[in-house]
Design a protein around this motif. Structure first.
Motif, PDB file in Angstrom:
ATOM      1  N   ARG A 114      43.412  44.647  34.120  1.00 57.57           N
ATOM      2  CA  ARG A 114      44.449  43.679  33.764  1.00 57.57           C
ATOM      3  C   ARG A 114      43.874  42.269  33.575  1.00 57.57           C
ATOM      4  NH1 ARG A 114      48.980  46.495  34.231  1.00 57.57           N
ATOM      5  NH2 ARG A 114      49.201  48.116  35.818  1.00 57.57           N
ATOM      6  N   LEU A 115      42.550  42.175  33.553  1.00 59.39           N
ATOM      7  CA  LEU A 115      41.907  40.871  33.405  1.00 59.39           C
ATOM      8  C   LEU A 115      41.054  40.842  32.139  1.00 59.39           C
ATOM      9  CD1 LEU A 115      40.685  40.365  37.080  1.00 59.39           C
ATOM     10  CD2 LEU A 115      42.439  39.007  35.931  1.00 59.39           C
ATOM     11  N   PRO A 116      41.098  39.734  31.390  1.00 65.21           N
ATOM     12  CA  PRO A 116      40.234  39.632  30.211  1.00 65.21           C
ATOM     13  C   PRO A 116      38.786  39.364  30.601  1.00 65.21           C
ATOM     14  CG  PRO A 116      41.484  37.603  30.518  1.00 65.21           C
ATOM     15  CD  PRO A 116      41.997  38.573  31.538  1.00 65.21           C
ATOM     16  N   GLU A 117      37.879  39.629  29.683  1.00 68.48           N
ATOM     17  CA  GLU A 117      36.461  39.356  29.917  1.00 68.48           C
ATOM     18  C   GLU A 117      36.266  37.878  30.245  1.00 68.48           C
ATOM     19  OE1 GLU A 117      33.789  41.444  29.797  1.00 68.48           O
ATOM     20  OE2 GLU A 117      35.081  43.184  29.451  1.00 68.48           O
ATOM     21  N   GLY A 118      35.344  37.600  31.145  1.00 72.50           N
ATOM     22  CA  GLY A 118      34.984  36.225  31.462  1.00 72.50           C
ATOM     23  C   GLY A 118      35.689  35.650  32.670  1.00 72.50           C
ATOM     24  N   CYS A 119      36.695  36.371  33.189  1.00 71.71           N
ATOM     25  CA  CYS A 119      37.404  35.864  34.375  1.00 71.71           C
ATOM     26  C   CYS A 119      36.572  35.998  35.645  1.00 71.71           C
ATOM     27  CB  CYS A 119      38.727  36.614  34.570  1.00 71.71           C
ATOM     28  SG  CYS A 119      39.994  36.204  33.376  1.00 71.71           S
ATOM     29  N   ASN A 120      35.774  37.071  35.694  1.00 73.30           N
ATOM     30  CA  ASN A 120      35.043  37.351  36.919  1.00 73.30           C
ATOM     31  C   ASN A 120      33.761  38.094  36.545  1.00 73.30           C
ATOM     32  OD1 ASN A 120      34.184  38.899  39.365  1.00 73.30           O
ATOM     33  ND2 ASN A 120      36.023  37.986  40.264  1.00 73.30           N
ATOM     34  N   ARG A 121      32.606  37.448  36.755  1.00 73.55           N
ATOM     35  CA  ARG A 121      31.321  38.026  36.373  1.00 73.55           C
ATOM     36  C   ARG A 121      31.100  39.392  37.002  1.00 73.55           C
ATOM     37  NH1 ARG A 121      26.241  36.535  38.639  1.00 73.55           N
ATOM     38  NH2 ARG A 121      27.392  36.678  40.606  1.00 73.55           N
ATOM     39  N   ASN A 122      31.390  39.534  38.302  1.00 74.09           N
ATOM     40  CA  ASN A 122      31.157  40.800  38.996  1.00 74.09           C
ATOM     41  C   ASN A 122      32.087  41.909  38.516  1.00 74.09           C
ATOM     42  OD1 ASN A 122      29.210  39.392  40.364  1.00 74.09           O
ATOM     43  ND2 ASN A 122      30.183  39.507  42.370  1.00 74.09           N
ATOM     44  N   PHE A 123      33.305  41.533  38.110  1.00 75.57           N
ATOM     45  CA  PHE A 123      34.223  42.530  37.550  1.00 75.57           C
ATOM     46  C   PHE A 123      33.766  42.953  36.160  1.00 75.57           C
ATOM     47  CE2 PHE A 123      38.166  40.927  40.107  1.00 75.57           C
ATOM     48  CZ  PHE A 123      37.505  41.234  41.289  1.00 75.57           C
TER      49      PHE A 123
END
Length: 294
Positions: A114-123
């Motif tokens: 549910r998150l776009p690329e770039g929100c969280n490096r580890n994700f």
């Protein structure tokens, strides 16, 4: 015959707990550990009834042998590109060659779908692994547990016990954040590893709290209501993270640089579970928000 579950990352906190929960449920547990692992860590696993096998992740033959006869591989590996992507792919391919039907990747976090690329490096690293894994003929099950509840004891901005403040972002005072303890995540994951009908995604939360809920809880736990602190918009927060990241390029090689910790907080307010699978396995108990804070 008992199910044989292979656990990678078993010397870590979550991995060790998953091993114990599986053993408690009567499974035969095999922990794959890397060469050079401290002997006392392997000994602790063996003394708790866990079989250990040493395998170099760069040696496909050793990994395939470790996966022999296994019904499910559970990865609790933690790290960056070399671990979450490269080592997990090596483990996944070894499992395939050994005929293992199921694989649970190290996706213990907020629901990154549910998150776009770039929100969280580890994700994003987990997304990279997922894209590779889904091209292989093996059944995947990801367990999304939100944030681990122990972070609430660290004095993070969300619950700043030193300043007696609770952070929120514009329009998010009632936003429910998913939290699950390490112990509860391990217990649920053990059940999922033994569940041959487990779906692609499982979403759990031991408890869900909003910043406004934390005001009430602070009064109950600490005897005083913490102040709500407006941190601005989510867009402003993302821009702040970008600047902090640019100013600390060495953090690209660190697991938890300051900007990555900020990204985790951003993710808590950017995505949460719409439905929970807590009831899939009866008999589990869940840590409450008050217990976690205390």
């Amino acid at each position: 015959m008992k199910n044989i579950i292979l656990v990678a990352g078993a010397t870590g906190s979550l991995g060790g707990k998953i091993c114990r929960e599986l053993h408690h449920r009567g499974a035969r547990v095999r922990a794959v550990i890397r060469p050079g692992t401290k002997p006392e860590k392997a000994q602790a696993l063996e003394e708790s009834g866990i079989e250990t096998v040493v395998a170099d992740f760069r040696n496909p033959g050793q990994l395939e042998a470790a996966c022999s006869g296994v019904s499910c591989v559970v990865s609790a590996l933690a790290g960056l590109q070399d671990t979450i992507v490269e080592a997990q792919v090596q483990l996944l391919d070894a499992a395939l060659k050994a005929g293992v039907p199921r694989f649970i990747p190290s996706d213990f976090c907020t629901d990154y779908t549910r998150l776009p690329e770039g929100c969280n490096r580890n994700f994003d690293l987990r997304k990279t692994f997922t894209a590779l894994a889904e091209k292989r003929p093996i059944r995947l099950t990801s367990v999304f547990n939100g944030a681990f509840s122990y972070v609430l004891r660290f004095g993070i901005p969300l619950l700043n016990t030193k300043e007696q403040q609770i952070a929120y972002y514009e329009g998010k005072t009632d936003w429910k954040i998913d939290f699950t303890s390490l112990e509860d995540t391990a217990a649920f994951t053990a059940e999922a590893a033994l569940d041959n009908a487990a779906p692609r995604y499982l979403r759990i939360a031991g408890f869900r709290v909003s910043p406004q809920d934390l005001v009430t809880l602070s009064k109950e736990v600490f005897g005083t209501s913490f102040r709500m602190q407006n941190q601005g918009s989510m867009e402003q927060f993302m821009e702040m993270i970008r600047k902090v990241r640019e100013s600390h390029p060495a953090g690209e090689h660190e697991l938890y640089p300051a900007w990555q910790q900020m990204q985790y907080l951003y993710s808590m307010f950017a995505a949460h579970h719409r439905e929970l699978d807590n009831d899939r396995y009866p008999g589990l108990t869940w840590q409450t928000a008050e217990e976690a804070i205390r």
